[in-house]
Design a protein around this motif. Structure first.
Motif, PDB file in Angstrom:
ATOM      1  N   ASP A  20      -3.741  -5.939  -4.746  1.00 25.04           N
ATOM      2  CA  ASP A  20      -2.315  -5.400  -4.989  1.00 25.04           C
ATOM      3  C   ASP A  20      -1.452  -5.307  -3.798  1.00 25.04           C
ATOM      4  O   ASP A  20      -0.277  -5.355  -3.652  1.00 25.04           O
ATOM      5  CB  ASP A  20      -2.377  -3.932  -5.813  1.00 25.04           C
ATOM      6  CG  ASP A  20      -0.960  -3.253  -6.000  1.00 25.04           C
ATOM      7  OD1 ASP A  20      -0.187  -4.192  -6.741  1.00 25.04           O
ATOM      8  OD2 ASP A  20      -0.810  -2.246  -5.937  1.00 25.04           O
ATOM      9  N   LEU A  21      -2.375  -5.262  -2.502  1.00 26.00           N
ATOM     10  CA  LEU A  21      -1.805  -4.958  -1.453  1.00 26.00           C
ATOM     11  C   LEU A  21      -1.252  -6.651  -0.975  1.00 26.00           C
ATOM     12  O   LEU A  21      -0.079  -6.576  -0.134  1.00 26.00           O
ATOM     13  CB  LEU A  21      -2.785  -4.874  -0.232  1.00 26.00           C
ATOM     14  CG  LEU A  21      -3.393  -3.421  -0.363  1.00 26.00           C
ATOM     15  CD1 LEU A  21      -4.241  -3.157   0.587  1.00 26.00           C
ATOM     16  CD2 LEU A  21      -2.101  -2.178  -0.208  1.00 26.00           C
ATOM     17  N   ALA A  22      -1.927  -7.464  -1.361  1.00 30.17           N
ATOM     18  CA  ALA A  22      -1.547  -9.077  -1.204  1.00 30.17           C
ATOM     19  C   ALA A  22      -2.562  -9.802  -1.739  1.00 30.17           C
ATOM     20  O   ALA A  22      -3.636  -9.703  -1.812  1.00 30.17           O
ATOM     21  CB  ALA A  22      -1.708  -9.038   0.591  1.00 30.17           C
ATOM     22  N   GLN A  55      -5.046 -12.701  -2.048  1.00 31.14           N
ATOM     23  CA  GLN A  55      -6.185 -13.112  -0.997  1.00 31.14           C
ATOM     24  C   GLN A  55      -7.270 -14.218  -1.556  1.00 31.14           C
ATOM     25  O   GLN A  55      -7.505 -14.209  -2.920  1.00 31.14           O
ATOM     26  CB  GLN A  55      -6.858 -11.866  -0.455  1.00 31.14           C
ATOM     27  CG  GLN A  55      -5.930 -10.880   0.215  1.00 31.14           C
ATOM     28  CD  GLN A  55      -6.493  -9.575   0.426  1.00 31.14           C
ATOM     29  OE1 GLN A  55      -7.699  -9.614   1.207  1.00 31.14           O
ATOM     30  NE2 GLN A  55      -6.377  -8.492  -0.121  1.00 31.14           N
ATOM     31  N   SER A  75      -4.415 -13.668  -7.022  1.00 34.24           N
ATOM     32  CA  SER A  75      -3.348 -12.322  -7.094  1.00 34.24           C
ATOM     33  C   SER A  75      -3.395 -11.988  -8.422  1.00 34.24           C
ATOM     34  O   SER A  75      -4.041 -12.053  -9.653  1.00 34.24           O
ATOM     35  CB  SER A  75      -2.048 -13.201  -6.836  1.00 34.24           C
ATOM     36  OG  SER A  75      -1.657 -14.164  -7.979  1.00 34.24           O
TER      37      SER A  75
END
Length: 176
Positions: free
Chosen positions: A12-14, A16, A70
């Motif tokens: 959720d942050l980015a 990866q 994602s």
């Protein structure tokens, strides 16, 4: 908490790759959640098959393709439901404390060696936490810094407790 929730949170942050997630665990949440690389990849496969994440394969020159993960809407919904669910009851598992509880047969020297080993571990974990860069700005950064601070305070508290325990063991059993 399950590993899947930590992975969903980090994604959720980015977006990866699995490798990036392993580094993110080591650099951000290791003081409260551990995962090895094989666990991360197995969980990513499950999350992808369940539709919680989408994976994009990026070709790289001279290297294996990079798979970047994602969140999907389903993954974001699962993360939100987990965040809003009641907090699990405390059910700690502390292998060190279990060993210490039963350590009397080791004698004073053995117990003190066990305490010394634990102190080294706690100091190393504290060094790692204190080396993390300070984050500021948004609400997420404030919360990440709060969990970092909790880890630091727990480590400092455990060091004080180890010293007090060492003194009690020495007082009962004599000097080394």
């Amino acid at each position: 908490m399950q590993l899947r929730h930590a992975i969903l949170g980090l994604l959720d942050l980015a977006p990866q790759s699995g490798y990036d997630l392993g580094r993110a665990f080591a650099r951000s949440v290791a003081h409260f959640w551990h995962a090895d690389q094989s666990q991360i990849y197995r969980t990513l496969d499950r999350l992808e098959s369940e539709g919680a994440i989408a994976t994009e394969t990026i070709a790289q020159q001279g290297k294996p393709d990079r798979r970047v993960h994602s969140l999907t809407d389903a993954g974001r919904t699962e993360l939100t439901e987990w965040l809003q669910a009641p907090i699990d009851d405390l059910k700690p598992k502390e292998p060190f404390l279990a060993r210490l509880f039963f350590a009397a047969p080791l004698g004073v020297d053995g117990i003190l060696a066990l305490l010394d080993e634990r102190e080294e571990q706690v100091r190393a974990a504290l060094d790692q936490l204190q080396a993390l860069p300070a984050a500021s700005g948004d609400l997420g950064a404030v919360l990440r810094m709060a969990t970092r601070e909790a880890g630091i305070r727990q480590g400092e508290s455990e060091l004080a407790w180890l010293e007090a325990t060492r003194a009690s063991v020495t007082a009962v059993g004599g000097e080394r």
